[in-house]
Each structure stands twice: as C-alpha cells, then as structure tokens.
Design an enzyme around this catalytic site. Structure first.
Site, PDB file in Angstrom:
ATOM      1  N   SER A 153     -16.420   7.693 -10.837  1.00  0.00           N
ATOM      2  CA  SER A 153     -15.342   7.399 -11.780  1.00  0.00           C
ATOM      3  C   SER A 153     -15.541   8.146 -13.103  1.00  0.00           C
ATOM      4  O   SER A 153     -15.478   9.377 -13.141  1.00  0.00           O
ATOM      5  CB  SER A 153     -15.253   5.884 -11.987  1.00  0.00           C
ATOM      6  OG  SER A 153     -14.096   5.538 -12.717  1.00  0.00           O
ATOM      7  N   ASP A 244      -5.857   3.546  -5.723  1.00  0.00           N
ATOM      8  CA  ASP A 244      -6.612   3.867  -6.927  1.00  0.00           C
ATOM      9  C   ASP A 244      -5.733   4.714  -7.845  1.00  0.00           C
ATOM     10  O   ASP A 244      -5.169   5.720  -7.406  1.00  0.00           O
ATOM     11  CB  ASP A 244      -7.869   4.660  -6.526  1.00  0.00           C
ATOM     12  CG  ASP A 244      -8.767   5.030  -7.699  1.00  0.00           C
ATOM     13  OD1 ASP A 244      -8.415   4.721  -8.851  1.00  0.00           O
ATOM     14  OD2 ASP A 244      -9.821   5.637  -7.447  1.00  0.00           O
ATOM     15  N   HIS A 274     -10.659   1.735  -5.717  1.00  0.00           N
ATOM     16  CA  HIS A 274     -11.555   2.346  -6.688  1.00  0.00           C
ATOM     17  C   HIS A 274     -12.884   1.579  -6.713  1.00  0.00           C
ATOM     18  O   HIS A 274     -12.914   0.352  -6.723  1.00  0.00           O
ATOM     19  CB  HIS A 274     -10.916   2.302  -8.080  1.00  0.00           C
ATOM     20  CG  HIS A 274     -11.695   3.056  -9.109  1.00  0.00           C
ATOM     21  ND1 HIS A 274     -11.571   4.410  -9.274  1.00  0.00           N
ATOM     22  CD2 HIS A 274     -12.631   2.649 -10.014  1.00  0.00           C
ATOM     23  CE1 HIS A 274     -12.378   4.809 -10.241  1.00  0.00           C
ATOM     24  NE2 HIS A 274     -13.040   3.759 -10.702  1.00  0.00           N
TER      25      HIS A 274
END
Length: 302
Positions: A153, A244, A274
């Site tokens: 991320s 996501d 995610h």
C-alpha cells in the site's frame, strides 16, 4: 464479488465489533488498525530489531534471516498504513514468510509517519535505508549486489519511488508491490467506487492529505505513476485486489512499465480486498498471492 473466505473473515470481525473509526484521525486509526491480525505463527531462524542510521537520525528496522551464517540477497520492505500508521509488528508474519519462502533476508523499515512527518520524510527514510543496507551488508549477512524493494500500500508507494530513484543501480534487481498507492490524483474508476474491507476511498483521500497535500502530489517522488521516464527501472511484480480503491492505478502502472520496456508481472485477484496479503494462513487467496511474491523474488535473485 468478494472471496467467500475473506467475506467470512470480515463478517466475523464485524460481529466482534471491528469497524473503521468515524471520524478519521491519526490516533483513532492507530488505535484501530495498528493491531496485528492474529494468524498462525511463522517460524524464522533469525529475527532481530536493528537501528538504521541516516545523517542525524535513527530509523527503526527489523531483520529476518532464514539461514544465519549464510550471505543471502535481501528484500527492503516498507509497511503499509497510509503513511500515517502501521508498525513492524503488523507485517511480521508477511516479512517472515517472504524471508523463509524466498530464502532471502528481509529488512522491514519503520519509517517516519505523517502527519507529524509529512513528505519528504518517509521518502527520505526509504532512500536512506537503501544506502544503509549497502554500506552495512557484512554485519547483516546480505549480498549488496542483490536487493529487492518491496512494500504494501503506502509502503508500495515508497518501494516504487525508491526504485525510480535507483534507476541505473544494478544492485536493485526487483520491486515487489502489493496494491501500491501510486497516484495522488485519486481519480481512477476504482477510486470512485466504494469497497468493503480495510480501506475506503474517503479514507485513502484523507491519507494523501496527511502525507502530501495539494500540489505536492504532482511530484513523481510522491506519485510514482506520474514519472515520465521509467526505462531502466528494475523488473516488477505487482499484486492488486479487485475490491480496492487502488486497484486501477496498480494495473495502469503495470501497463506503463510494459510500454517502457520494463519487465513486469501483474497478479490481479478480483475477489480480494486491500491488505489481503496480511491474511496469509487464514485465507487461501492470501497464501497464493504471497507464494507468487516469494517465487518472483527467488527468480529475481537467481
């Protein structure tokens, strides 16, 4: 569409009282999300906390090594958490698994967090950690000629940005990006949809404001996808999740790399959310993705 194993896990978490905080603040997110997801322990021969020195500051880190005494390639790993939260403990199982399955060392970097330390703090810590690894390889038991940059991320953002900084550096042989945040414009189709799980579009927009508000996001060090020249970049493995906000920018970055002659493997999991790689040992889809990542590292290091 959500993978049924992930759906069951999300339902169990909701029934236990888990929910994203409202309102969103640094302290509320840290209190809610900085708790490692419980899962099967991962055995690793050596795990030790270390200090990465950079100019006049010290950066925390954690070294994983599956075969102390051997000199192995290394993965420099940057954790997720929107540049605002995230800890070494949260990604302990993922880092240990990558180390064990790819037969390499992993150095997880505890970079400075926003909003207390906005851009360029985290980017500077990522760049400094790459330099530090090279100059301290003997004591770490690593091969400075075989380094991979990896992240989850926001950590994927830092890995991608550091890889761009290292263009031409033959020691950086791969980049491994788990659902990376790459484009601060926040205008993709997946960004304008709502998704269940650990990250909402509203939350991601808030993260960007804490890390790099306004025009700062036009800087390629902040938004790696805005770089105009990616030729010469290290080969990449990019893993994205269908549910996501960041899905489309990960796919778009993979296509941009391909167009500029960079070797890239894209693994798109439509049923995933995610952060799903951290569900390894709990969700088969996560185990599959992490194994793909470990295989990519093995290949790169050979």
């Amino acid at each position: 569409m959500i993978d049924p194993h992930i759906q069951g896990l999300l339902q169990a978490m909701a029934e236990s009282g888990f929910a994203l905080p409202d309102p969103i603040t640094p302290s509320s997110l840290r209190a809610t999300l900085d708790n490692p997801i419980s899962g099967p322990p991962v055995e690793i021969a050596k795990q030790v906390d270390i200090s990465i020195t950079a100019e006049k500051r010290s950066i925390g880190g954690r070294l994983y090594h599956p075969a102390p005494g051997q000199v192995l390639p290394v993965v420099l790993f940057f954790h997720g958490g929107g540049w605002v939260h995230g800890t070494l403990d949260m990604f302990n199982r993922l880092c240990a698994t990558l180390s064990s399955h790819a037969n390499c060392a992993v150095l997880s970097v505890d970079y400075r967090l926003a909003p207390e330390h906005p851009f360029p703090s985290a980017w500077e810590d990522a760049a400094a950690s790459l330099h530090w690894v090279k100059t301290n390889h003997d004591e770490l038991g690593i091969d400075p000629r075989r380094i991979a940059l990896a992240g989850d991320s926001a950590g994927g953002n830092l890995a991608a940005a550091t890889a761009q900084l290292a263009i031409g550096d033959q020691s950086v042989v791969h980049q491994l990006l788990f659902y990376p945040a790459l484009d601060g414009r926040c205008n993709s189709s997946s960004f304008n949809a709502e998704h269940v799980g650990f990250l909402s579009s509203e939350q991601m927009r808030w993260y960007w404001e804490q890390y790099a508000p306004g025009e700062l996001r036009e800087d390629a060090r902040v938004s790696p996808s805005l770089s105009t020249d990616l030729s010469g970049l290290a080969p990449a493995t990019i893993i994205v999740a269908g549910n996501d906000p960041l899905h489309d920018e990960g796919v778009a970055y993979a296509r941009s790399l391909e167009q500029m002659g960079v070797e890239v493997a894209l693994y798109d999991y439509p049923g995933a959310i995610h952060g799903f790689a951290s569900l390894l040992g709990l969700v088969p889809l996560a185990d599959e993705a992490v194994e793909k990542a470990a295989q990519a590292l093995q290949t790169a290091f050979k």
